[in-house]
Scaffold this active site. Structure first.
Site, PDB file in Angstrom:
ATOM      1  CE1 TYR B 438      23.341 -41.955 -20.401  1.00 28.47           C
ATOM      2  CE2 TYR B 438      23.289 -40.041 -21.820  1.00 28.47           C
ATOM      3  CZ  TYR B 438      23.559 -40.707 -20.673  1.00 28.47           C
ATOM      4  OH  TYR B 438      24.636 -40.152 -19.763  1.00 28.47           O
ATOM      5  CD  GLU B 439      25.429 -47.518 -24.715  1.00 32.98           C
ATOM      6  OE1 GLU B 439      25.399 -46.141 -25.376  1.00 32.98           O
ATOM      7  OE2 GLU B 439      25.624 -48.591 -25.216  1.00 32.98           O
TER       8      GLU B 439
END
Lengths: 598, 598
Positions: B438-439
């Site tokens: 993620y990110e």
């Protein structure tokens, strides 16, 4: 169908890396039909893809369930196991005398790879049963064999290896389970075992435990361990099942993965003593276990190959359907399949090349086991036995590490979808993680490689093996095609690095502590050198097949995979040699290892 | 207490690697009391160890539960969150104007590390809230700020970042959620979002969603995205909560890890439209998100450091209590603690050194963010901003990979116990796996590093950074003590390898496809060079402290850790440079990637 057995790739690896076709042609396996391997691989692969793969996800979700001393596997598994055993799949390399097909271990290895790819939790029961067959065949007396082997070979009954106790994991010297001889010549066992795979289940009507235990007057340590056969149900002389024996499953573990493979605690003798029969001589139990260790560790390594192959297939399928972003050079206003992104493709190729290298190493080890049994001369058999001993720890550790790493990369290809349990990628990351641990942790493998193999009596096989790798490098390096030439150079470099690190290990001034401190990087280096050499061997064979007019695109793929492995992975070999040589002195002593927390 | 915040190690890394004490002394952070950092770290560490760590395992077992549109976190979490927020912990580096402490980002980073080590699922809510505060502070109009920021800074309300949609993960250009302007100047949003962290829970009375959506007349792609604030409950002018807004949680994911962190699907506008307020200008939504990206990615990387630290502590504690086998030189008849086995110690040192290197990189990135805001001159601030941009993708990817690898090694130390869920080692292996995803996946980070940073307008900062690493190497290499001298040499080698790979990337003949093909190994190389340079910097500072009479054993430990990292890990840098330079041509095209299954 979300797993398709890579039968062609497997068969090529068996022939071109592991020399199966040559050995068959030379008659090492008797009059075995040369069409047989293809037939076996096709059918085993079909069972894997059509029957086992579809129950893998549900098996993970439901898991094995424990209640009131019994273990229930997921719905449908007893019928699947029955079909599998009735098709003869438990018997591939087992002895014909007891009903086995007597085929090469290489074929059994390949079959096991496919079944494990399809459903690792399912495949573990047979691995244990087949290991027990090997132990009994080598060490049990005739009466025990006649009573148990036909049922175990056929897969009508299953078996376990009951070694581990809470205080005795890697260190079997600490085993405390006791055995007392009874007047009738049998024994009564009492004690606790933990982490026993498939020690209770509903797939078969009897379960035969091979148990390490200690006689009252036995010497301390591993020299006081004896091996006993302890069946769940006693067996009459006519083979019928009799009374329930005093061995009970007291629970199963809540594990990270392989949820449908029950990991059991066993209590022996809570109600007077479990009846057991001695296998082999008293106090020779560990030696009995050791004789089957090469194959057991090979099959464990193969689990890493198997998980990696499935993870690669799943990731590739996802990358060929998921669209995201625009790849370099793609038309505007249309998102690309993620396989078109170079970074995604690098990850996929890393998975594929690592898997191919691990498979090649494992099959080479399987070939050595076959030749240790079947080579023409005693010298050849002894050399093969030593090679098997050398390649076994490398196989177990490198292939299991490959399984974990490739499964993790498989999650990464899926992005956020990889972290949710639906896709199955997460299950493989969980399942794979046991393989570096059991059947001797990878640290134990590294120590075995360095202390018993490289520095052991068969040390000369190491030089011979490195020489073989160098020859492969020289052969590839002599070819004009630039990729094969470069590949050959990297094979040579890796072999040189391995030779350099080996020489350092062998220097007389080395202390035991230094050797143990660098055993793991040495094993990794061995894996890189072996992996790139065997892939180069496959690439050379692929080139020869093409030159002979075989235009199957898999041959170009074999060469491309070997080249990628060399340029992206195996070039790390010289650095690993440096780690072996220079990092032992960087390891602090136990007293100075602290986290300085707070 | 199974997590003890490593406050001293963290404080030393902040001062000796990330220059916190120097910056405070130079007045970069106003009149901040120089005792403040120690106080903050002690107290944040205490909360982590005493309050958060004890609920981590149970949080994993119970998980977040979804029913009828609401999400319930594990028992006790609302009270813990309230205590955490009331202690002011949400506000560390947030702006004083809205109630924040206004402390350096470095301190917020260190605090976040400790809370995440203690309980990753708990820490994720605040990460999102603090990110939203940054976005609102930079881009929202005054009225929105006044209504929302005091509550969000205080942690009374929490916030989310609602970006992802089923077809729009890495590729935000594909976002479809629509926004229509209403007569009163607000907007009505409709659409589906997935994978939204903490988008529904019972910790706070209101949840503020920052939502990327597309206006009807917006241009296609990312240039047509606008950012909206969409609260769960509408807020009256007096700050009181009013009607329920038309945004609903429709489910949460069944995930591999971070079970107590709810990953929600959100439906906007199923009942007429969710009321939203524009943040920043129309069609400038992505730019608004980008301004907070460095810190968001830094905090994500720190999660990798945090999991690694906890995994190391757990493994070390196990290795210091578990007995198995006899270590070289140990007395007979007594089994040794496994920490006495050299191979176990190598694994532990690998975990420790990788964690220390990752922490050093992350804190260096945090220092750059601080200096981008607070350095004296505009030139210094701009250089720091560019350095932050350079180090951010390295931090996010290398630290998150470190988290996964160290958590996996932590399982290995536990042997079979690591694979059962009781110890918590397995939980960390599961929790850690989201961080590389993620990110911005780690592949996206690598592409960002190569295409936007190394080849971007601020490319000169790369040379300056490599020069700094070389200087550290030269300084260490000039010291007579052999370990520092050797360490210095390896730092120099790694810097040279990075320079060589960087020059190759910059050569005019490179194609975009080539650059993308080697972005990941380049990022890894950057991480090795940065890691060993920052650890060498810490080692030099430790030596200086010892020469100044500070005999705390942690300083010897710092030097030993840097030396081990150099000899066992960073020596791989030249091989990675070779991979960057030679492996692009080994990558097959999409059409030839196949598994040749069946």
């Amino acid at each position: 169908m979300d797993y398709i057995a890579p039968v062609k790739a497997i068969h090529l690896a068996l022939d071109d890396v592991a020399g199966l076709a040559d050995d068959l042609a030379a008659g090492l396996h008797g009059d075995l039909d040369h069409e047989m391997p293809a037939h076996i691989l096709e059918e085993a692969g079909r069972f894997a893809g059509e029957t086992l793969a579809p129950v893998d996800r549900e098996g993970d979700r439901v898991g094995a369930r424990f209640a009131n001393g019994t273990v229930t596997l997921p719905d449908g598994w007893p019928a699947i196991y029955k079909a599998w055993a009735e098709a003869g799949w438990n018997t591939v390399d087992l002895p014909p005398e007891w009903g086995g097909m007597g085929l090469p271990v290489r074929l059994a290895t390949a079959c096991m790879e496919m079944w494990t790819s399809a459903c690792m939790s399912f495949s573990l029961g047979p691995v244990l049963t087949q290991g027990a067959v090997d132990a009994l065949e080598l060490h049990a007396d005739r009466a025990l064999k006649e009573k148990y082997l036909p049922k175990l070979v056929a897969g009508e009954w299953t078996a376990t290896m009951a070694l581990t106790e809470p205080q005795a994991g890697s260190d079997l010297a600490a085993v405390r389970t006791r055995a007392v001889k009874a007047e009738d010549g049998t024994y009564r066992l009492s004690g606790q075992k933990i982490f026993i795979t498939y020690a209770e289940h509903d797939l078969a009507e009897n379960i035969v435990h091979l148990v390490l235990a200690r006689l009252a007057d036995a010497p301390p340590g591993t020299k006081g361990l004896s091996l006993f056969l302890v069946p769940k149900f006693l067996v009459g002389d006519d083979g019928t099942l009799g009374a329930r024996n005093d061995v009970w499953c007291t629970g199963i573990e809540d594990k990270l993965g392989i949820h449908a493979s029950p990991t059991c605690s066993l209590a022996f003798g809570d109600h007077g003593g479990a009846v057991g029969w001695l296998v082999g001589a008293e106090n020779r139990g560990l030696a009995c276990m050791f004789t089957m260790m090469n194959k057991a560790r090979l099959f464990t390594g193969v689990q890493g190959v198997a998980v990696a192959e499935r993870a690669y297939q799943r990731a590739l399928a996802y990358a060929k359907t998921r669209r995201q972003g625009r790849a370099a050079g793609a038309p505007p206003d249309q998102s690309s399949l993620i396989v078109a992104h170079a970074d995604v493709r690098r990850t996929l190729m890393t998975m594929k090349a690592m898997t191919a290298a691990a498979r090649a190493i494992a099959y080479a080890a399987a070939a050595a086991i076959d030749r240790a049994r079947h080579a023409r001369t005693a010298d050849e058999r002894e050399a093969a036995e030593r090679l098997a001993g050398l390649l076994t720890p490398v196989t177990k550790a490198c292939c299991s590490d490959t399984g974990v790493e490739v499964a993790s990369l498989g999650i990464q290809i899926h992005g956020g979808m990889g972290f949710v349990e639906d896709t199955g990628a997460a299950q493989q990351y969980r399942d794979a993680r046991i393989v570096p641990i059991y059947e001797g942790t990878n640290g134990i493998q590294a120590i075995d490689l360095v202390t018993r193999k490289i520095l052991g009596p068969g040390g000369a096989i190491t030089e011979a093996t490195i020489a073989v790798y160098r020859e492969v490098g020289t052969a590839a390096g002599a070819i004009a095609e630039p990729r094969l030439r470069l590949l050959g150079g990297i094979v040579g470099e890796a072999a040189d690095a391995l030779a350099q690190a080996t020489a350092w290990l062998r220097a007389p001034e080395r202390t035991p502590e230094e050797l143990l401190a660098v055993a793991t990087p040495y094993l990794r280096l061995f894996g890189l050198a072996a992996g790139v050499a065997y892939l180069a061997k496959a690439a050379l064979a692929a080139r020869a097949r093409r030159e002979a007019g075989d235009n199957d695109p898999i041959h170009a793929d074999t060469i491309a995979t070997a080249y990628f492995y060399a340029q992206a992975i195996a070039v790390g070999a010289p650095a690993l040699a440096r780690v072996v040589i220079a990092s032992a002195d960087a390891l602090p002593g136990p007293e100075s290892l602290s986290d300085f927390a707070a």
